[in-house]
Write a protein that holds these residues in place. Structure first.
Motif, mmCIF file in Angstrom:
data_model
loop_
_atom_site.group_PDB
_atom_site.id
_atom_site.type_symbol
_atom_site.label_atom_id
_atom_site.label_comp_id
_atom_site.label_asym_id
_atom_site.label_seq_id
_atom_site.Cartn_x
_atom_site.Cartn_y
_atom_site.Cartn_z
ATOM 1 N N ARG A 167 0.840 -1.207 0.000
ATOM 2 C CA ARG A 167 0.000 0.000 0.000
ATOM 3 C C ARG A 167 0.880 1.263 0.000
ATOM 4 O O ARG A 167 0.605 2.224 -0.720
ATOM 5 C CB ARG A 167 -0.927 -0.012 1.215
ATOM 6 C CG ARG A 167 -1.923 1.136 1.237
ATOM 7 C CD ARG A 167 -2.941 0.988 2.359
ATOM 8 N NE ARG A 167 -2.348 0.968 3.674
ATOM 9 C CZ ARG A 167 -2.020 2.058 4.375
ATOM 10 N NH1 ARG A 167 -2.235 3.251 3.867
ATOM 11 N NH2 ARG A 167 -1.480 1.951 5.572
ATOM 12 N N PHE A 168 1.958 1.259 0.768
ATOM 13 C CA PHE A 168 2.860 2.408 0.791
ATOM 14 C C PHE A 168 3.606 2.556 -0.533
ATOM 15 O O PHE A 168 3.893 3.680 -0.963
ATOM 16 C CB PHE A 168 3.833 2.308 1.967
ATOM 17 C CG PHE A 168 3.229 2.811 3.246
ATOM 18 C CD1 PHE A 168 3.331 4.144 3.617
ATOM 19 C CD2 PHE A 168 2.537 1.946 4.074
ATOM 20 C CE1 PHE A 168 2.759 4.606 4.786
ATOM 21 C CE2 PHE A 168 1.966 2.394 5.251
ATOM 22 C CZ PHE A 168 2.072 3.728 5.610
ATOM 23 N N LEU A 169 3.912 1.447 -1.174
ATOM 24 C CA LEU A 169 4.548 1.528 -2.489
ATOM 25 C C LEU A 169 3.581 2.106 -3.516
ATOM 26 O O LEU A 169 3.999 2.823 -4.435
ATOM 27 C CB LEU A 169 5.058 0.153 -2.926
ATOM 28 C CG LEU A 169 6.228 -0.397 -2.119
ATOM 29 C CD1 LEU A 169 6.595 -1.796 -2.591
ATOM 30 C CD2 LEU A 169 7.445 0.527 -2.193
ATOM 31 N N GLN A 170 2.287 1.829 -3.353
ATOM 32 C CA GLN A 170 1.282 2.425 -4.247
ATOM 33 C C GLN A 170 1.228 3.942 -4.046
ATOM 34 O O GLN A 170 1.120 4.698 -5.011
ATOM 35 C CB GLN A 170 -0.094 1.798 -3.998
ATOM 36 C CG GLN A 170 -1.135 2.212 -5.011
ATOM 37 C CD GLN A 170 -0.743 1.814 -6.429
ATOM 38 O OE1 GLN A 170 -0.374 0.678 -6.692
ATOM 39 N NE2 GLN A 170 -0.809 2.767 -7.356
ATOM 40 N N ILE A 171 1.334 4.375 -2.810
ATOM 41 C CA ILE A 171 1.380 5.813 -2.515
ATOM 42 C C ILE A 171 2.644 6.422 -3.134
ATOM 43 O O ILE A 171 2.612 7.530 -3.693
ATOM 44 C CB ILE A 171 1.303 6.065 -0.996
ATOM 45 C CG1 ILE A 171 -0.055 5.615 -0.454
ATOM 46 C CG2 ILE A 171 1.554 7.533 -0.666
ATOM 47 C CD1 ILE A 171 -0.130 5.515 1.063
ATOM 48 N N THR A 172 3.749 5.694 -3.052
ATOM 49 C CA THR A 172 5.003 6.130 -3.669
ATOM 50 C C THR A 172 4.806 6.361 -5.166
ATOM 51 O O THR A 172 5.240 7.379 -5.711
ATOM 52 C CB THR A 172 6.110 5.073 -3.449
ATOM 53 O OG1 THR A 172 6.353 4.933 -2.049
ATOM 54 C CG2 THR A 172 7.390 5.443 -4.166
ATOM 55 N N LEU A 173 4.135 5.419 -5.821
ATOM 56 C CA LEU A 173 3.878 5.558 -7.260
ATOM 57 C C LEU A 173 3.009 6.783 -7.545
ATOM 58 O O LEU A 173 3.246 7.506 -8.516
ATOM 59 C CB LEU A 173 3.225 4.288 -7.808
ATOM 60 C CG LEU A 173 4.136 3.065 -7.862
ATOM 61 C CD1 LEU A 173 3.330 1.800 -8.173
ATOM 62 C CD2 LEU A 173 5.241 3.263 -8.893
ATOM 63 N N GLY A 174 2.014 7.012 -6.705
ATOM 64 C CA GLY A 174 1.171 8.196 -6.871
ATOM 65 C C GLY A 174 1.991 9.474 -6.781
ATOM 66 O O GLY A 174 1.813 10.404 -7.582
ATOM 67 N N SER A 175 2.899 9.526 -5.833
ATOM 68 C CA SER A 175 3.773 10.696 -5.691
ATOM 69 C C SER A 175 4.672 10.854 -6.909
ATOM 70 O O SER A 175 4.914 11.972 -7.370
ATOM 71 C CB SER A 175 4.633 10.572 -4.430
ATOM 72 O OG SER A 175 3.832 10.596 -3.275
ATOM 73 N N ALA A 176 5.154 9.750 -7.440
ATOM 74 C CA ALA A 176 6.019 9.802 -8.624
ATOM 75 C C ALA A 176 5.274 10.384 -9.819
ATOM 76 O O ALA A 176 5.812 11.228 -10.553
ATOM 77 C CB ALA A 176 6.555 8.408 -8.953
ATOM 78 N N TYR A 177 4.032 9.971 -10.010
ATOM 79 C CA TYR A 177 3.247 10.503 -11.129
ATOM 80 C C TYR A 177 2.868 11.969 -10.890
ATOM 81 O O TYR A 177 2.764 12.750 -11.851
ATOM 82 C CB TYR A 177 2.010 9.642 -11.386
ATOM 83 C CG TYR A 177 2.370 8.316 -12.017
ATOM 84 C CD1 TYR A 177 3.017 8.269 -13.256
ATOM 85 C CD2 TYR A 177 2.092 7.117 -11.381
ATOM 86 C CE1 TYR A 177 3.368 7.057 -13.834
ATOM 87 C CE2 TYR A 177 2.433 5.891 -11.955
ATOM 88 C CZ TYR A 177 3.074 5.879 -13.186
ATOM 89 O OH TYR A 177 3.425 4.683 -13.761
ATOM 90 N N GLU A 178 2.698 12.336 -9.644
ATOM 91 C CA GLU A 178 2.459 13.739 -9.301
ATOM 92 C C GLU A 178 3.685 14.571 -9.689
ATOM 93 O O GLU A 178 3.554 15.631 -10.321
ATOM 94 C CB GLU A 178 2.188 13.850 -7.801
ATOM 95 C CG GLU A 178 1.871 15.243 -7.323
ATOM 96 C CD GLU A 178 1.603 15.308 -5.819
ATOM 97 O OE1 GLU A 178 1.528 16.429 -5.313
ATOM 98 O OE2 GLU A 178 1.481 14.248 -5.166
ATOM 99 N N VAL A 179 4.875 14.084 -9.347
ATOM 100 C CA VAL A 179 6.109 14.784 -9.703
ATOM 101 C C VAL A 179 6.255 14.886 -11.222
ATOM 102 O O VAL A 179 6.640 15.933 -11.743
ATOM 103 C CB VAL A 179 7.347 14.075 -9.093
ATOM 104 C CG1 VAL A 179 8.641 14.620 -9.679
ATOM 105 C CG2 VAL A 179 7.359 14.217 -7.580
ATOM 106 N N GLU A 180 5.930 13.812 -11.926
ATOM 107 C CA GLU A 180 6.029 13.837 -13.386
ATOM 108 C C GLU A 180 5.168 14.957 -13.972
ATOM 109 O O GLU A 180 5.622 15.729 -14.827
ATOM 110 C CB GLU A 180 5.613 12.495 -13.979
ATOM 111 C CG GLU A 180 5.735 12.445 -15.482
ATOM 112 C CD GLU A 180 5.409 11.087 -16.078
ATOM 113 O OE1 GLU A 180 5.567 10.943 -17.303
ATOM 114 O OE2 GLU A 180 4.988 10.173 -15.340
ATOM 115 N N THR A 181 3.952 15.056 -13.500
ATOM 116 C CA THR A 181 3.050 16.105 -13.974
ATOM 117 C C THR A 181 3.613 17.491 -13.668
ATOM 118 O O THR A 181 3.609 18.388 -14.523
ATOM 119 C CB THR A 181 1.663 15.949 -13.322
ATOM 120 O OG1 THR A 181 1.128 14.691 -13.712
ATOM 121 C CG2 THR A 181 0.714 17.068 -13.732
#
Length: 116
Positions: free
Chosen positions: A64-78
């Motif tokens: 679940r925390f790795l999923q949050i990590t991925l969300g943050s990564a896509y936020e940074v990409e944007t």
């Protein structure tokens, strides 16, 4: 439980975060509380969530925390694409940061898939 300091994704996330801080230090002063702050917070979230998740006692929680990590990564990409659109970073800087981010995303996704 995993030792987060031994995880390559954590190491890459930490280095990426430092790179974001360096690049955003050149953003205009009027962006201090805007895009600069958003990029820094989201990039800090990447290694932080990996570290926090590693302390959990189940793979499900860590996942679940790795999923949050991925969300943050896509936020940074944007946010990086927006910074490029606003001419705060050049194409070379954008490409370099996106390459680093893509590696983190792939590694995180692959690692997450092993936890199920």
């Amino acid at each position: 439980m995993h030792r987060f300091k031994d995880l390559e994704i954590w190491k890459k996330g930490r280095l990426f975060c430092s790179n974001i801080y360096t690049i955003t230090s050149n953003f205009p002063d009027y962006e201090k509380f805007g895009l600069t702050n958003q990029l820094r917070r989201a990039s800090v979230s990447i290694p932080s969530n990996i570290a926090e998740g590693s302390s959990r006692h189940s793979n499900k929680d860590f996942s679940r925390f790795l999923q949050i990590t991925l969300g943050s990564a896509y936020e940074v990409e944007t946010q990086l694409l927006i910074a490029f659109d606003l001419n705060f970073i050049n194409k070379e800087e954008l490409d370099d940061l996106l390459k680093q981010l893509e590696s983190i995303i792939k590694m995180t996704s692959k690692f997450k898939s092993t936890l199920k």
